[in-house]
Structure formats: structure tokens, C-alpha cells
Scaffold this motif. Structure first.
Motif, PDB file in Angstrom:
ATOM      1  N   PRO A   1      41.056  25.173  36.701  1.00 17.68           N
ATOM      2  CA  PRO A   1      42.140  24.782  37.497  1.00 17.68           C
ATOM      3  C   PRO A   1      43.284  25.653  37.445  1.00 17.68           C
ATOM      4  N   ALA A   2      43.385  26.161  36.111  1.00 18.28           N
ATOM      5  CA  ALA A   2      44.471  26.747  35.813  1.00 18.28           C
ATOM      6  C   ALA A   2      44.517  28.310  36.469  1.00 18.28           C
ATOM      7  N   MET A   3      43.265  28.835  36.511  1.00 16.83           N
ATOM      8  CA  MET A   3      43.092  30.153  37.393  1.00 16.83           C
ATOM      9  C   MET A   3      43.406  30.160  38.668  1.00 16.83           C
ATOM     10  N   ILE A   4      42.931  28.869  39.375  1.00 15.51           N
ATOM     11  CA  ILE A   4      42.891  28.652  40.555  1.00 15.51           C
ATOM     12  C   ILE A   4      44.415  28.450  41.365  1.00 15.51           C
ATOM     13  N   ASP A   5      45.143  27.766  40.537  1.00 22.20           N
ATOM     14  CA  ASP A   5      46.959  27.718  40.665  1.00 22.20           C
ATOM     15  C   ASP A   5      47.265  28.906  40.499  1.00 22.20           C
ATOM     16  N   TYR A   6      47.078  29.482  39.511  1.00 22.21           N
ATOM     17  CA  TYR A   6      47.880  31.069  39.212  1.00 22.21           C
ATOM     18  C   TYR A   6      47.337  32.021  40.707  1.00 22.21           C
ATOM     19  N   ALA A   7      46.185  31.945  41.010  1.00 18.09           N
ATOM     20  CA  ALA A   7      45.778  32.758  41.909  1.00 18.09           C
ATOM     21  C   ALA A   7      46.583  32.333  43.317  1.00 18.09           C
ATOM     22  N   THR A   8      46.525  30.990  43.561  1.00 25.27           N
ATOM     23  CA  THR A   8      46.997  30.400  44.702  1.00 25.27           C
ATOM     24  C   THR A   8      48.585  31.085  44.908  1.00 25.27           C
ATOM     25  N   ARG A   9      49.416  30.804  43.879  1.00 26.13           N
ATOM     26  CA  ARG A   9      50.784  31.166  44.013  1.00 26.13           C
ATOM     27  C   ARG A   9      50.766  32.509  44.228  1.00 26.13           C
ATOM     28  N   ARG A  10      49.955  33.519  43.970  1.00 26.47           N
ATOM     29  CA  ARG A  10      50.081  34.948  44.391  1.00 26.47           C
ATOM     30  C   ARG A  10      49.367  35.232  45.550  1.00 26.47           C
ATOM     31  N   ASN A  11      49.064  34.152  46.226  1.00 27.11           N
ATOM     32  CA  ASN A  11      48.065  34.607  47.691  1.00 27.11           C
ATOM     33  C   ASN A  11      48.708  35.348  48.470  1.00 27.11           C
ATOM     34  N   PRO A  12      47.961  36.488  49.009  1.00 24.90           N
ATOM     35  CA  PRO A  12      48.529  37.548  49.648  1.00 24.90           C
ATOM     36  C   PRO A  12      48.706  36.995  51.190  1.00 24.90           C
ATOM     37  N   GLY A  13      48.100  36.022  51.570  1.00 22.68           N
ATOM     38  CA  GLY A  13      47.988  35.757  52.882  1.00 22.68           C
ATOM     39  C   GLY A  13      46.724  35.175  53.718  1.00 22.68           C
ATOM     40  N   ASN A  14      45.979  36.312  53.363  1.00 18.97           N
ATOM     41  CA  ASN A  14      44.527  36.346  53.875  1.00 18.97           C
ATOM     42  C   ASN A  14      43.595  35.871  52.908  1.00 18.97           C
ATOM     43  N   CYS A  15      44.041  35.309  51.889  1.00 16.80           N
ATOM     44  CA  CYS A  15      43.070  34.732  50.669  1.00 16.80           C
ATOM     45  C   CYS A  15      43.397  33.158  50.554  1.00 16.80           C
ATOM     46  N   THR A  16      42.222  32.662  50.041  1.00 18.21           N
ATOM     47  CA  THR A  16      42.333  31.083  49.713  1.00 18.21           C
ATOM     48  C   THR A  16      41.481  30.949  48.386  1.00 18.21           C
ATOM     49  N   TYR A  17      41.848  30.105  47.589  1.00 19.17           N
ATOM     50  CA  TYR A  17      41.270  29.910  46.167  1.00 19.17           C
ATOM     51  C   TYR A  17      40.810  28.555  46.013  1.00 19.17           C
ATOM     52  N   VAL A  18      39.396  28.419  45.527  1.00 20.77           N
ATOM     53  CA  VAL A  18      38.706  27.053  45.847  1.00 20.77           C
ATOM     54  C   VAL A  18      38.151  26.932  44.034  1.00 20.77           C
ATOM     55  N   ARG A  19      38.328  25.773  43.749  1.00 20.27           N
ATOM     56  CA  ARG A  19      37.861  25.364  42.228  1.00 20.27           C
ATOM     57  C   ARG A  19      36.223  25.175  42.641  1.00 20.27           C
ATOM     58  N   GLY A  20      35.590  25.845  41.793  1.00 13.59           N
ATOM     59  CA  GLY A  20      34.004  25.418  41.759  1.00 13.59           C
ATOM     60  C   GLY A  20      33.033  26.418  40.698  1.00 13.59           C
ATOM     61  N   GLU A  21      32.039  26.176  40.908  1.00 14.21           N
ATOM     62  CA  GLU A  21      30.915  26.944  39.821  1.00 14.21           C
ATOM     63  C   GLU A  21      29.983  27.731  40.347  1.00 14.21           C
ATOM     64  N   GLY A  22      29.586  28.772  40.035  1.00 17.93           N
ATOM     65  CA  GLY A  22      28.783  29.970  40.935  1.00 17.93           C
ATOM     66  C   GLY A  22      27.364  29.127  40.908  1.00 17.93           C
ATOM     67  N   GLN A  23      26.919  28.424  40.273  1.00 19.30           N
ATOM     68  CA  GLN A  23      25.594  27.705  40.325  1.00 19.30           C
ATOM     69  C   GLN A  23      25.821  26.569  41.400  1.00 19.30           C
ATOM     70  N   ARG A  24      27.181  26.144  41.892  1.00 19.04           N
ATOM     71  CA  ARG A  24      27.025  25.247  42.900  1.00 19.04           C
ATOM     72  C   ARG A  24      28.045  25.254  43.946  1.00 19.04           C
ATOM     73  N   LEU A  25      27.820  26.673  44.574  1.00 21.69           N
ATOM     74  CA  LEU A  25      28.886  27.090  45.582  1.00 21.69           C
ATOM     75  C   LEU A  25      28.941  25.933  46.650  1.00 21.69           C
ATOM     76  N   PRO A  26      30.407  25.641  46.933  1.00 22.23           N
ATOM     77  CA  PRO A  26      30.635  24.474  47.770  1.00 22.23           C
ATOM     78  C   PRO A  26      31.012  25.038  49.430  1.00 22.23           C
ATOM     79  N   PHE A  27      29.715  26.097  49.769  1.00 17.44           N
ATOM     80  CA  PHE A  27      30.104  26.609  51.239  1.00 17.44           C
ATOM     81  C   PHE A  27      28.582  26.446  51.993  1.00 17.44           C
ATOM     82  N   PRO A  28      28.803  26.560  52.990  1.00 19.26           N
ATOM     83  CA  PRO A  28      27.660  26.489  54.088  1.00 19.26           C
ATOM     84  C   PRO A  28      26.897  27.704  53.849  1.00 19.26           C
TER      85      PRO A  28
END
Length: 215
Positions: free
Chosen positions: A88-115
Motif C-alpha cells: 500500500p505504501a508503494m501504491i500511495d507513493y506512486a499515485t501521488r506522482r502519477n503523470p496522468g496516463n498511469c494508474t496504480y493498483v494494489r495486488g499480487e503478481g500471482q493474482r492479477l485483478p484484470f480481465p
């Protein structure tokens, strides 16, 4: 105690995985670790990934979002970069530096929350060695699943220096997880997940990459 242990929240054994929960300290440590060449190192990773304008990109284990911010202008116009990290700390840090066409999601590589088929390009840099050893094959299968047919994969991992003293210093600073030879770390997981490996080899700044496609 090594700096790596101070930065990580993880089990004692190197293969049990963990998260990095101190983003500012991590960025400082990474800058020192790359001896001032962090931007150049990750630019080479981005070039190896061959991003294109309009690409939908997923960065698995994005950390502070450093690589996503390098990829962000390259995929314009029309492209988007999604960063995923379990901390969560990394996601919050990255989100606050979002350049505009990026989004940040908390999750694990072995359970990717995407279709299925959500992305044109998946990248993962210096992340596989943080995953629990038993979860790594599933993480690669998940990366395969979320790529469209013809989509591309780029995995970059740390390549320990050949010099024994330098390897020892790396272990002291970062802990045992980064002492792995990347060829041993990745093994056959990428082709076993269904990918067709196109190229692999060393990059500058002690990095190693594998580039592959989903048939």
C-alpha cells in the motif's frame, strides 16, 4: 543487518517473498545502488520492452512507479500504463506522482485483478525475486493470461557481479534475494507459462532481461 532487510517487510527466508514498505528510502537506496545511473538503467529496460504509442502496459511489481513514469510518455498518444504492487505504501507513493496516463493498483503478481487480454505489454523489473518461490510460476501464467494474443512480455532481473567481493557487498546491502543468478531464478518459467521467448541477455548496470511474446 543489511539495508535490504531494513527496507523489506518479509520472512526470514529469501524465497518466501515480501513487500517493500518504505518508498522514499527505497528510491534513495536504488539511486545509490545504481551509482547515479538509475535513470539510464531503467531507460535501457524500457527500450528492451519495445513499447509503442497506444499500448496498454502493465508493470507487475511497480514499486514507486519509477519505470511506469519512464514508459508513460512513450505510449502516448492514447496509451496507458498500469502499475501493480502488493505494498500500500508503494501504491500511495506512486499515485501521488502519477503523470496522468498511469494508474496504480494494489495486488499480487500471482493474482492479477484484470480481465483476460487486457494489455499489449507486460513488464516486470526487479520484482520476481520478491515473490514467494511457489508463486512465481503462477505469476508468469497470470501475465500470459492478461496479455492479448501477440502481446509482449519483458522481465528484467538483477545480475550479480562476477567479482566475488562485489557479490558479497551486494548481499550485505540487499540481502540474499538478489544473490540469485537470474537464469536460475527464472529457469523455464516463461516458456512453461506459454510464452515464446524472443531474446534474452545482459543489459548494462548489472541487469538481465528476457523478452517474449504470447502466441
Amino acid at each position: 543487518m543489511g539495508l535490504g532487510k531494513l527496507l523489506h517487510n518479509h520472512a526470514e527466508h529469501a524465497d518466501e517473498g515480501g513487500t517493500i514498505d518504505h518508498p522514499r528510502a527505497y528510491d534513495i537506496f536504488a539511486s545509490i545502488g545504481f551509482m547515479g545511473a538509475r535513470r539510464a538503467a531503467f531507460t535501457r529496460v524500457a527500450i528492451a520492452a519495445k513499447p509503442r504509442a497506444g499500448d496498454r502496459v502493465l508493470d507487475v511489481g511497480c514499486g514507486t512507479g519509477y519505470l511506469t513514469r519512464i514508459l508513460s510518455p512513450v505510449v502516448e498518444p492514447g496509451g496507458h500504463v498500469t502499475g501493480l504492487d502488493p505494498s500500500p505504501a508503494m501504491i500511495d507513493y506512486a499515485t501521488r506522482r502519477n503523470p496522468g496516463n498511469c494508474t496504480y493498483v494494489r495486488g499480487e503478481g500471482q493474482r492479477l485483478p484484470f480481465p483476460d487480454g487486457s494489455f499489449d505489454l507486460v513488464v516486470s523489473s526487479l520484482a520476481v525475486h520478491h515473490m514467494p518461490v511457489g508463486a512465481r510460476p503462477e505469476a508468469l501464467r497470470q501475465m500470459f493470461r492478461v496479455l492479448r494474443p501477440g502481446g509482449r512480455l519483458l522481465v528484467a532481473e538483477f545480475r550479480p557481479p562476477a567479482n566475488r567481493l562485489a557479490r558479497h557487498l551486494v548481499g550485505v546491502l540487499s540481502g540474499p534475494a538478489m544473490r540469485h543468478d537470474p537464469r536460475d531464478l527464472l529457469g523455464t518459467m516463461i516458456p512453461d507459462a506459454g510464452f515464446r521467448v524472443e531474446s534474452e541477455g545482459d543489459l548494462p548496470y548489472l541487469l538481465y532481461y528476457v523478452r517474449a511474446t504470447r502466441p
